[in-house]
Design a protein around this motif. Structure first.
Motif, PDB file in Angstrom:
ATOM      1  N   GLU A  83       7.830 -14.203   1.058  1.00  0.00           N
ATOM      2  CA  GLU A  83       6.738 -13.220   1.052  1.00  0.00           C
ATOM      3  C   GLU A  83       7.186 -11.918   0.386  1.00  0.00           C
ATOM      4  OE1 GLU A  83       3.754 -10.875   4.136  1.00  0.00           O
ATOM      5  OE2 GLU A  83       5.344 -12.140   4.939  1.00  0.00           O
ATOM      6  N   GLN A  84       8.340 -11.430   0.768  1.00  0.00           N
ATOM      7  CA  GLN A  84       8.851 -10.183   0.201  1.00  0.00           C
ATOM      8  C   GLN A  84       9.175 -10.333  -1.283  1.00  0.00           C
ATOM      9  OE1 GLN A  84       9.140  -7.034   1.342  1.00  0.00           O
ATOM     10  NE2 GLN A  84       7.962  -7.743   3.077  1.00  0.00           N
ATOM     11  N   TYR A  87       5.968 -10.345  -3.230  1.00  0.00           N
ATOM     12  CA  TYR A  87       5.425  -8.986  -3.239  1.00  0.00           C
ATOM     13  C   TYR A  87       6.171  -8.104  -4.239  1.00  0.00           C
ATOM     14  CZ  TYR A  87       4.260  -4.258  -1.894  1.00  0.00           C
ATOM     15  OH  TYR A  87       3.867  -2.950  -1.932  1.00  0.00           O
ATOM     16  N   GLN A  88       7.480  -8.253  -4.296  1.00  0.00           N
ATOM     17  CA  GLN A  88       8.267  -7.461  -5.246  1.00  0.00           C
ATOM     18  C   GLN A  88       7.912  -7.814  -6.690  1.00  0.00           C
ATOM     19  OE1 GLN A  88      10.207  -4.795  -4.717  1.00  0.00           O
ATOM     20  NE2 GLN A  88       9.593  -4.957  -2.574  1.00  0.00           N
ATOM     21  N   LEU A  90       4.938  -8.897  -7.675  1.00  0.00           N
ATOM     22  CA  LEU A  90       3.617  -8.276  -7.838  1.00  0.00           C
ATOM     23  C   LEU A  90       3.754  -6.791  -8.162  1.00  0.00           C
ATOM     24  CD1 LEU A  90       0.437  -8.836  -7.332  1.00  0.00           C
ATOM     25  CD2 LEU A  90       0.888  -7.782  -5.114  1.00  0.00           C
ATOM     26  N   LYS A  91       4.615  -6.125  -7.422  1.00  0.00           N
ATOM     27  CA  LYS A  91       4.795  -4.689  -7.562  1.00  0.00           C
ATOM     28  C   LYS A  91       5.555  -4.326  -8.850  1.00  0.00           C
ATOM     29  CE  LYS A  91       7.114  -0.992  -5.051  1.00  0.00           C
ATOM     30  NZ  LYS A  91       7.905  -0.703  -3.861  1.00  0.00           N
ATOM     31  N   THR A 118       0.860 -14.234  -2.831  1.00  0.00           N
ATOM     32  CA  THR A 118       0.604 -12.862  -2.376  1.00  0.00           C
ATOM     33  C   THR A 118      -0.409 -12.235  -3.303  1.00  0.00           C
ATOM     34  OG1 THR A 118       1.671 -10.821  -1.618  1.00  0.00           O
ATOM     35  CG2 THR A 118       2.448 -11.705  -3.699  1.00  0.00           C
TER      36      THR A 118
END
Length: 123
Positions: A83-84, A87-88, A90-91, A118
């Motif tokens: 998940e993290q 997300y990273q 995506l960011k 995500t």
């Protein structure tokens, strides 16, 4: 004098707790974007036709609403949280329209039989 030491001690505890709460993936190197942007098949599991299809669909999606869906494959996360990590990506890659926050990352990790989707809050 004791109050200053107590304050300094408590401040140190708070800062240490804040540092320990940072997600493990925050300092992890995320795979680099490819020229195709929408597909980063580092696990080499997608066919050329699938990669082309993902790029074609995304071109139409981005043109219509600014949204983007990025597919990333890597062999192993090495005990990182999927998940993290997603997300990273995506960011860091700035997936989707920045104002609409309508990006999505599909992370596939075949070596660990994991996947994660995500999305930005605008979806």
């Amino acid at each position: 004098m004791k109050q200053k030491r107590l304050f300094a001690f408590l401040l140190t505890i708070v800062l240490l707790a804040a540092l320990l709460s940072i997600p493990a993936a925050a300092g992890t190197d995320i795979v680099k974007q490819t020229d195709a942007f929408y597909v980063a098949d580092y696990a080499d599991v997608l066919s050329a036709e699938t990669e082309d299809y993902v790029c074609q669909i995304n071109a139409a999606l981005e043109k219509s609403c600014g949204g983007q869906i990025v597919v990333v494959t890597i062999d192993f996360l090495n005990d990182l949280d999927s998940e993290q990590y997603a997300y990273q990506v995506l960011k860091q890659w700035k997936v989707g329209d920045s104002k609409k926050n309508n990006g999505a990352v599909l992370l596939l990790v075949p070596g660990e039989s994991k996947f994660w989707l995500t999305v930005g809050y605008g979806i």
